[in-house]
Design a protein around this motif. Structure first.
Motif, PDB file in Angstrom:
ATOM      1  N   VAL A  27       0.823  -1.221   0.000  1.00 15.32           N
ATOM      2  CA  VAL A  27       0.000   0.000   0.000  1.00 15.32           C
ATOM      3  C   VAL A  27       0.856   1.269   0.000  1.00 15.32           C
ATOM      4  N   LYS A  28       2.139   1.120   0.281  1.00 13.35           N
ATOM      5  CA  LYS A  28       3.019   2.303   0.290  1.00 13.35           C
ATOM      6  C   LYS A  28       2.957   3.021  -1.067  1.00 13.35           C
ATOM      7  N   ALA A  29       2.887   2.217  -2.137  1.00 11.41           N
ATOM      8  CA  ALA A  29       2.882   2.807  -3.473  1.00 11.41           C
ATOM      9  C   ALA A  29       1.508   3.323  -3.881  1.00 11.41           C
ATOM     10  N   GLU A  30       0.500   3.108  -3.031  1.00 14.52           N
ATOM     11  CA  GLU A  30      -0.875   3.441  -3.437  1.00 14.52           C
ATOM     12  C   GLU A  30      -1.473   4.606  -2.642  1.00 14.52           C
ATOM     13  N   ILE A  31      -0.645   5.267  -1.867  1.00 14.04           N
ATOM     14  CA  ILE A  31      -1.174   6.317  -0.978  1.00 14.04           C
ATOM     15  C   ILE A  31      -1.865   7.442  -1.768  1.00 14.04           C
ATOM     16  N   GLU A  32      -1.252   7.857  -2.880  1.00 13.20           N
ATOM     17  CA  GLU A  32      -1.860   8.924  -3.708  1.00 13.20           C
ATOM     18  C   GLU A  32      -3.243   8.481  -4.198  1.00 13.20           C
ATOM     19  N   LYS A  33      -3.297   7.216  -4.641  1.00 13.96           N
ATOM     20  CA  LYS A  33      -4.559   6.687  -5.161  1.00 13.96           C
ATOM     21  C   LYS A  33      -5.633   6.689  -4.063  1.00 13.96           C
ATOM     22  N   PHE A  34      -5.260   6.220  -2.870  1.00 12.39           N
ATOM     23  CA  PHE A  34      -6.226   6.193  -1.771  1.00 12.39           C
ATOM     24  C   PHE A  34      -6.694   7.611  -1.439  1.00 12.39           C
ATOM     25  N   ALA A  35      -5.745   8.542  -1.486  1.00  7.23           N
ATOM     26  CA  ALA A  35      -6.075   9.929  -1.135  1.00  7.23           C
ATOM     27  C   ALA A  35      -7.110  10.487  -2.099  1.00  7.23           C
ATOM     28  N   SER A  36      -6.996  10.144  -3.387  1.00  4.17           N
ATOM     29  CA  SER A  36      -7.993  10.695  -4.307  1.00  4.17           C
ATOM     30  C   SER A  36      -9.294   9.893  -4.297  1.00  4.17           C
ATOM     31  N   ASP A  99      -1.383  11.011  21.474  1.00  4.75           N
ATOM     32  CA  ASP A  99      -1.148  10.299  22.729  1.00  4.75           C
ATOM     33  C   ASP A  99       0.288   9.814  22.778  1.00  4.75           C
ATOM     34  N   ILE A 100       0.904   9.950  23.957  1.00  7.72           N
ATOM     35  CA  ILE A 100       2.162   9.231  24.195  1.00  7.72           C
ATOM     36  C   ILE A 100       1.750   7.813  24.594  1.00  7.72           C
ATOM     37  N   THR A 101       2.382   6.818  23.986  1.00 13.90           N
ATOM     38  CA  THR A 101       1.924   5.435  24.195  1.00 13.90           C
ATOM     39  C   THR A 101       2.791   4.688  25.216  1.00 13.90           C
ATOM     40  N   THR A 102       2.327   3.516  25.568  1.00 13.76           N
ATOM     41  CA  THR A 102       3.060   2.674  26.520  1.00 13.76           C
ATOM     42  C   THR A 102       4.301   2.046  25.899  1.00 13.76           C
ATOM     43  N   ARG A 103       4.560   2.341  24.611  1.00 10.77           N
ATOM     44  CA  ARG A 103       5.831   1.925  23.998  1.00 10.77           C
ATOM     45  C   ARG A 103       6.668   3.158  23.635  1.00 10.77           C
ATOM     46  N   GLN A 104       6.587   4.225  24.473  1.00 12.93           N
ATOM     47  CA  GLN A 104       7.515   5.353  24.276  1.00 12.93           C
ATOM     48  C   GLN A 104       7.343   5.970  22.906  1.00 12.93           C
ATOM     49  N   ASN A 105       6.109   6.079  22.463  1.00 17.27           N
ATOM     50  CA  ASN A 105       5.846   6.416  21.077  1.00 17.27           C
ATOM     51  C   ASN A 105       4.743   7.464  21.024  1.00 17.27           C
ATOM     52  N   ILE A 106       4.416   7.939  19.814  1.00 16.99           N
ATOM     53  CA  ILE A 106       3.314   8.898  19.670  1.00 16.99           C
ATOM     54  C   ILE A 106       2.314   8.399  18.624  1.00 16.99           C
ATOM     55  N   GLN A 107       1.029   8.558  18.942  1.00 22.53           N
ATOM     56  CA  GLN A 107      -0.047   8.304  17.975  1.00 22.53           C
ATOM     57  C   GLN A 107      -0.813   9.606  17.756  1.00 22.53           C
ATOM     58  N   LEU A 108      -1.174   9.837  16.499  1.00 22.44           N
ATOM     59  CA  LEU A 108      -1.942  11.038  16.150  1.00 22.44           C
ATOM     60  C   LEU A 108      -3.387  10.652  15.837  1.00 22.44           C
ATOM     61  N   ARG A 109      -4.304  11.591  16.044  1.00 25.20           N
ATOM     62  CA  ARG A 109      -5.720  11.303  15.774  1.00 25.20           C
ATOM     63  C   ARG A 109      -6.370  12.361  14.899  1.00 25.20           C
ATOM     64  N   GLY A 110      -7.368  11.896  14.173  1.00 24.93           N
ATOM     65  CA  GLY A 110      -8.158  12.814  13.353  1.00 24.93           C
ATOM     66  C   GLY A 110      -7.703  12.834  11.900  1.00 24.93           C
ATOM     67  N   ILE A 111      -6.721  12.007  11.568  1.00 26.08           N
ATOM     68  CA  ILE A 111      -6.077  12.062  10.244  1.00 26.08           C
ATOM     69  C   ILE A 111      -7.060  11.737   9.109  1.00 26.08           C
ATOM     70  N   ARG A 112      -7.068  12.565   8.053  1.00 26.04           N
ATOM     71  CA  ARG A 112      -7.919  12.328   6.867  1.00 26.04           C
ATOM     72  C   ARG A 112      -7.073  11.695   5.772  1.00 26.04           C
ATOM     73  N   ILE A 113      -7.684  10.757   5.093  1.00 28.74           N
ATOM     74  CA  ILE A 113      -6.957   9.984   4.091  1.00 28.74           C
ATOM     75  C   ILE A 113      -6.419  10.893   2.971  1.00 28.74           C
ATOM     76  N   GLU A 114      -7.172  11.948   2.645  1.00 26.80           N
ATOM     77  CA  GLU A 114      -6.745  12.824   1.546  1.00 26.80           C
ATOM     78  C   GLU A 114      -5.470  13.592   1.887  1.00 26.80           C
ATOM     79  N   ASP A 115      -5.135  13.660   3.180  1.00 27.68           N
ATOM     80  CA  ASP A 115      -3.931  14.407   3.585  1.00 27.68           C
ATOM     81  C   ASP A 115      -2.677  13.532   3.650  1.00 27.68           C
ATOM     82  N   LEU A 116      -2.840  12.208   3.475  1.00 26.63           N
ATOM     83  CA  LEU A 116      -1.687  11.318   3.694  1.00 26.63           C
ATOM     84  C   LEU A 116      -0.458  11.653   2.833  1.00 26.63           C
ATOM     85  N   PRO A 117      -0.629  11.924   1.518  1.00 29.94           N
ATOM     86  CA  PRO A 117       0.581  12.213   0.731  1.00 29.94           C
ATOM     87  C   PRO A 117       1.352  13.396   1.314  1.00 29.94           C
TER      88      PRO A 117
END
Ligand code: SRM
Ligand code: SF4
Length: 540
Positions: A27-36, A99-117
């Motif tokens: 799916v890495k190569a298909e992000i533009e397609k998903f966004a549109s 959110d800072i996660t229990t694996r010392q990491n960050i997760q973001l929320r609210g992301i729209r598919i059209e913004d992924l590229p």
């Protein structure tokens, strides 16, 4: 890839079948397609599952607003990277949070598919990646949050953690060698004395240990038989790591990691990670997803055979374990002000209530780390953050910054040690609401109780145990309970989790307590087991 994966498709579970049809990384190569196309028109398997190989999670609770899980090797993020994350969630207004996660990491929320590229482009520009952070991949690799700062550390884990991530993800570009594991896989390395990464709950963990030359140290007999000299006899005591394997939590089973009976010098750690991953990838069960984590393979084979297979992938024998590891401290939470090993510098640990952050917080954290520190922020598995490299002369002014009213360096003892998973607000596995409830309840308990030391209370919304209730003093696991004949939100209570030195898992002590009846139960447990007493003005 093994015969098991490619030939016996009849015995494969549904996840294995869709992975066999198309690798998640495709799916890495298909992000533009998903966004549109938009999320509603996408192929459902791509949307609900394969996008997780890019760290993008469809949320049935908030359809169209995706979650994005980053990778933060060793929990380190620069202020430039932090600002990019802030900009990404800022554009989503009230839907955007992190959110800072229990694996010392960050997760973001609210992301729209059209913004992924656009988001991926921004990530690339500042060296951020979210690749392979979900589904059957290696999760964020944890290391000591004060690596390189702590005067007492035995080893600075930063570089090794980065090297393992680079190996697993091909420097963030994606590595098809490791994108089709039988299940998720957790790796941790600790170079400090307090096991600040919860080594015991990882599939593969490295804990500090000195290898002693035969005759000069105190190695056990069994270990002497298998040990080879790491330095052909040139040195009698060498730093490295004892290896633990098979730790995991799942709804079906929870196990602490067990010794592989092997010690490695730091320069072999990456190769050992590769070898263990290859053994797991090629031999782990792909039939029943509930029995696919590494420990199930170790059970099937026995630890000796597993160790032999790792050696054979490694292409050389492993040394026997060092007789003892160097985890001899109680676990630190790093909240507060601490001297660094660099004279005149301090690290400052700030408490983030249940790890929840908003765009303005991220911007402000970045500003503080730049003005007072060296442009770097560290994250902890307790969902808090650290600003390193604050000079003695600037410390006092930092402590007067308004952000520290929200993210305290000296929180009240129960609040200080509170951890919570995502819960029902965003997670469709959740049986209960966690973060908001955890905060409300801790506020009540702080009002009612005089507590002399922190009590580690961990909330998790379902038996998947992302909030690690089994490592807590008091662990609360979401369940469905019954009250007056009606199904209500409830918890199972865990107690006895020990972290740091002699870490071991807690166990379930009470089942099905309705959340609405939980406050007095917690109050009693804290009074009885953790030296608390009722404040004088309080009557209950
Ligand atoms: Fe987890 C699945 C959140 C740490 C065990 N976990 C999930 C999902 C992806 C389920 C889903 O799709 O909704 C959750 C995403 C909810 C969301 O929207 O945030 C989720 N897990 C989390 C996080 C964010 C909890 C938190 O609030 O900090 C943690 C992210 C870590 C990271 O940065 O990668 C998180 N999860 C853990 C841990 C703790 C740890 O790693 O120390 C565990 C237990 C340890 C382990 O894995 O052995 C954990 N998560 C699970 C499991 C059970 C795995 C199993 O073998 O059965 C699932 C379910 C699954 O994978 O099928 C799961
Ligand atoms: Fe979701 Fe359950 Fe994990 Fe909490 S423990 S984040 S509710 S899967």
């Amino acid at each position: 890839m093994t015969d098991k994966v490619s030939t016996s498709t009849a015995s494969l579970n549904k996840f294995e079948k869709f992975k066999a049809e198309k690798d998640g990384l495709a799916v890495k190569a298909e992000i533009e397609k998903f966004a549109s196309l938009g999320w509603e028109a996408m192929d459902e398997t791509d949307r609900d599952h394969r996008l997780k190989w890019m760290g993008v999670f469809f949320r049935p609770v908030t359809p169209g607003k995706f979650m994005m899980r980053l990778r933060m090797p060793n929990g380190i993020i620069t202020t430039d990277q932090m600002r990019v994350l802030a900009e990404v969630i800022q554009r989503y207004g009230d839907d955007g949070s992190a959110d800072i996660t229990t694996r010392q990491n960050i997760q973001l929320r609210g992301i729209r598919i059209e913004d992924l590229p656009d988001i991926f482009e921004k990530f690339h520009a500042v060296g951020l990646t979210s690749i392979q952070s979900g589904m059957d991949n290696v999760r964020n690799i944890t290391g000591d949050p004060v690596a390189g700062l702590d005067a007492e550390e035995l080893f600075d884990t930063r570089e090794l953690v980065q090297q393992i991530q680079d190996m697993v993800t091909n420097k963030g570009e994606g590595n098809p060698e490791f994108t089709n594991l039988p299940r998720k896989f957790n790796i941790a390395i600790t170079g400090g004395r307090d096991n600040s990464v919860h080594a015991e709950i990882n599939d593969l963990a490295f804990v500090p240990a000195f290898w002693e030359e035969k005759g000069s140290g105190d190695k056990g007999e069994g270990e002497q038989q298998t040990a080879q000299s790491p330095t052909s006899g040139s040195q009698s005591r060498q730093f490295g790591f004892n290896i633990l394997v098979g730790g995991f939590f799942s709804a079906k089973r929870c196990e602490a990691a067990i010794p592989l009976n092997a010690w490695v010098p730091p320069e072999d750690v990456v190769a050992v990670c590769r070898a263990v991953l290859e053994v797991f990838r090629d031999n782990g069960s792909r039939a029943n997803r509930l029995k696919s984590r590494l420990m199930w393979l170790i059970d099937e084979w026995g630890i000796e055979k597993f160790r032999n297979e790792v050696e054979s992938k490694l292409g050389k024998p492993l040394l026997g374990a060092a007789a003892k590891d160097e985890i001899d401290w109680e676990k630190r939470d790093h909240i507060g002000v601490y001297k660094q090993k660099q004279p005149g510098l301090n690290y400052v640990g700030l408490h983030v209530p249940v790890g929840r952050l908003y765009a303005e917080d991220l911007f402000e954290m970045a500003r503080l780390a730049e003005v007072y520190g060296s442009g770097e922020i560290r994250l902890t598995v307790e969902e808090n953050f650290i600003i390193p490299d604050v000079s003695d002369s600037r410390l006092e002014t930092l402590l007067t910054e308004p952000l520290l009213e929200k993210f305290s360096v000296n929180p009240a003892p129960l609040t200080r040690a509170l951890v919570s998973c995502t819960g029902a607000q965003f997670c469709n596995f959740a049986l209960i609401e966690t973060k908001n409830r955890a905060l409300a309840m801790i506020k009540e308990l702080e009002k009612e109780l005089e507590v002399t030391h922190p009590v580690r209370i961990h909330w998790t919304g379902c038996p998947n145990s992302c909030g690690q209730p089994q490592v807590a003093d008091i662990g609360l696991m979401g369940t469905k309970a019954r009250k007056n004949g009606k199904a209500v939100e409830g918890v199972d209570i865990y107690m006895g989790g020990k972290v740091g030195k002699d870490a071991h898992l807690g166990s379930c002590v009470a089942k099905g307590i309705p959340c609405e009846d939980l406050l007095p139960v917690l109050r009693e447990l804290i009074i009885e087991h953790f030296d608390a007493r009722l404040r004088e003005a309080v009557t209950v």
